[in-house]
Design a protein around this motif. Sequence first.
Motif, mmCIF file in Angstrom:
data_model
loop_
_atom_site.group_PDB
_atom_site.id
_atom_site.type_symbol
_atom_site.label_atom_id
_atom_site.label_comp_id
_atom_site.label_asym_id
_atom_site.label_seq_id
_atom_site.Cartn_x
_atom_site.Cartn_y
_atom_site.Cartn_z
ATOM 1 N N ASP A 107 24.291 -28.419 -7.221
ATOM 2 C CA ASP A 107 25.580 -28.069 -7.814
ATOM 3 C C ASP A 107 25.506 -26.740 -8.549
ATOM 4 O O ASP A 107 26.419 -25.916 -8.474
ATOM 5 N N MET A 108 24.421 -26.539 -9.277
ATOM 6 C CA MET A 108 24.246 -25.288 -10.019
ATOM 7 C C MET A 108 24.108 -24.103 -9.066
ATOM 8 O O MET A 108 24.663 -23.031 -9.311
ATOM 9 N N HIS A 109 23.409 -24.303 -7.950
ATOM 10 C CA HIS A 109 23.245 -23.247 -6.952
ATOM 11 C C HIS A 109 24.598 -22.823 -6.384
ATOM 12 O O HIS A 109 24.898 -21.630 -6.293
ATOM 13 N N THR A 115 19.698 -14.861 -4.551
ATOM 14 C CA THR A 115 19.455 -15.789 -5.650
ATOM 15 C C THR A 115 19.317 -17.214 -5.146
ATOM 16 O O THR A 115 19.930 -17.600 -4.154
ATOM 17 N N SER A 116 18.510 -17.972 -5.832
ATOM 18 C CA SER A 116 18.373 -19.401 -5.551
ATOM 19 C C SER A 116 17.913 -20.089 -6.828
ATOM 20 O O SER A 116 17.241 -19.497 -7.664
ATOM 21 N N VAL A 117 18.299 -21.346 -6.969
ATOM 22 C CA VAL A 117 17.927 -22.124 -8.145
ATOM 23 C C VAL A 117 16.605 -22.831 -7.852
ATOM 24 O O VAL A 117 16.493 -23.585 -6.888
ATOM 25 N N ILE A 118 15.616 -22.577 -8.665
ATOM 26 C CA ILE A 118 14.296 -23.181 -8.506
ATOM 27 C C ILE A 118 14.271 -24.569 -9.143
ATOM 28 O O ILE A 118 13.804 -25.530 -8.543
ATOM 29 N N SER A 119 14.781 -24.673 -10.367
ATOM 30 C CA SER A 119 14.834 -25.974 -11.028
ATOM 31 C C SER A 119 15.998 -26.002 -12.004
ATOM 32 O O SER A 119 16.463 -24.969 -12.475
ATOM 33 N N CYS A 120 16.437 -27.215 -12.279
ATOM 34 C CA CYS A 120 17.564 -27.423 -13.191
ATOM 35 C C CYS A 120 17.317 -28.742 -13.920
ATOM 36 O O CYS A 120 17.855 -29.774 -13.543
ATOM 37 N N ASP A 121 16.465 -28.693 -14.937
ATOM 38 C CA ASP A 121 16.184 -29.914 -15.685
ATOM 39 C C ASP A 121 15.797 -29.561 -17.112
ATOM 40 O O ASP A 121 15.366 -28.450 -17.394
ATOM 41 N N GLY A 122 15.964 -30.510 -17.988
ATOM 42 C CA GLY A 122 15.606 -30.309 -19.381
ATOM 43 C C GLY A 122 16.486 -29.303 -20.093
ATOM 44 O O GLY A 122 16.066 -28.714 -21.079
ATOM 45 N N VAL A 166 17.733 -23.828 -16.657
ATOM 46 C CA VAL A 166 17.887 -23.511 -15.233
ATOM 47 C C VAL A 166 16.989 -22.318 -14.938
ATOM 48 O O VAL A 166 17.019 -21.319 -15.651
ATOM 49 N N ILE A 167 16.177 -22.435 -13.888
ATOM 50 C CA ILE A 167 15.322 -21.323 -13.454
ATOM 51 C C ILE A 167 15.872 -20.803 -12.138
ATOM 52 O O ILE A 167 16.017 -21.555 -11.177
ATOM 53 N N VAL A 168 16.190 -19.495 -12.116
ATOM 54 C CA VAL A 168 16.813 -18.854 -10.962
ATOM 55 C C VAL A 168 15.879 -17.766 -10.449
ATOM 56 O O VAL A 168 15.278 -17.023 -11.233
ATOM 57 N N ARG A 169 15.766 -17.664 -9.126
ATOM 58 C CA ARG A 169 14.941 -16.634 -8.493
ATOM 59 C C ARG A 169 15.851 -15.571 -7.896
ATOM 60 O O ARG A 169 16.902 -15.882 -7.329
#
Length: 160
Positions: A30-32, A53-60, A63-66
């Motif tokens: 969803d974030m991506h 761009t791409s979302v690597i992780s979305c937790d805690g 959000v980590i984006v590349r």
Amino acid sequence: MKPLPPTQRPDWRYIAAEMVPQWCPASARDMHYAILGCEASLFGDSTAASMRTSVISCDGGVVIVRCIRGTERDVETVLATVTEAGGARVALHPFATSGTIHGLKKKIRPGSLPSDEGSCKIGENTYRILRISGQKVDLVQQGIKQTTALYLNTDDLEDF
């Protein structure tokens, strides 16, 4: 298939953004889609495609984006314009950039995750305490039709 030599690999950058509220139920997918939608509306399809761009992780709550090196400022601008992801209202605040995920995780400050620290009764309503950080206290009341969130400080709680 042989891997590409280092000189021909893309030069990636990783951006960490804080999700507000941290208990937002949006998934990485969803974030991506939310980030790509904002990116295409701000810069157009061709520039958005060149950022990769791409979302690597979305937790805690983070959000980590590349993205490709050189487009970090534009991607940070895009992250600041995201207002909704997965049907939930959310805001992203970029706070760190690095060339590796390992280096980026060193810069991420440990935040308090949503927990059941207790409850607080204000008037006739009972709220669950989600987070206490410094002077700020985040409360949420789960209703049948809606969720009500309150943002108070510790001085306000002493009045109740």
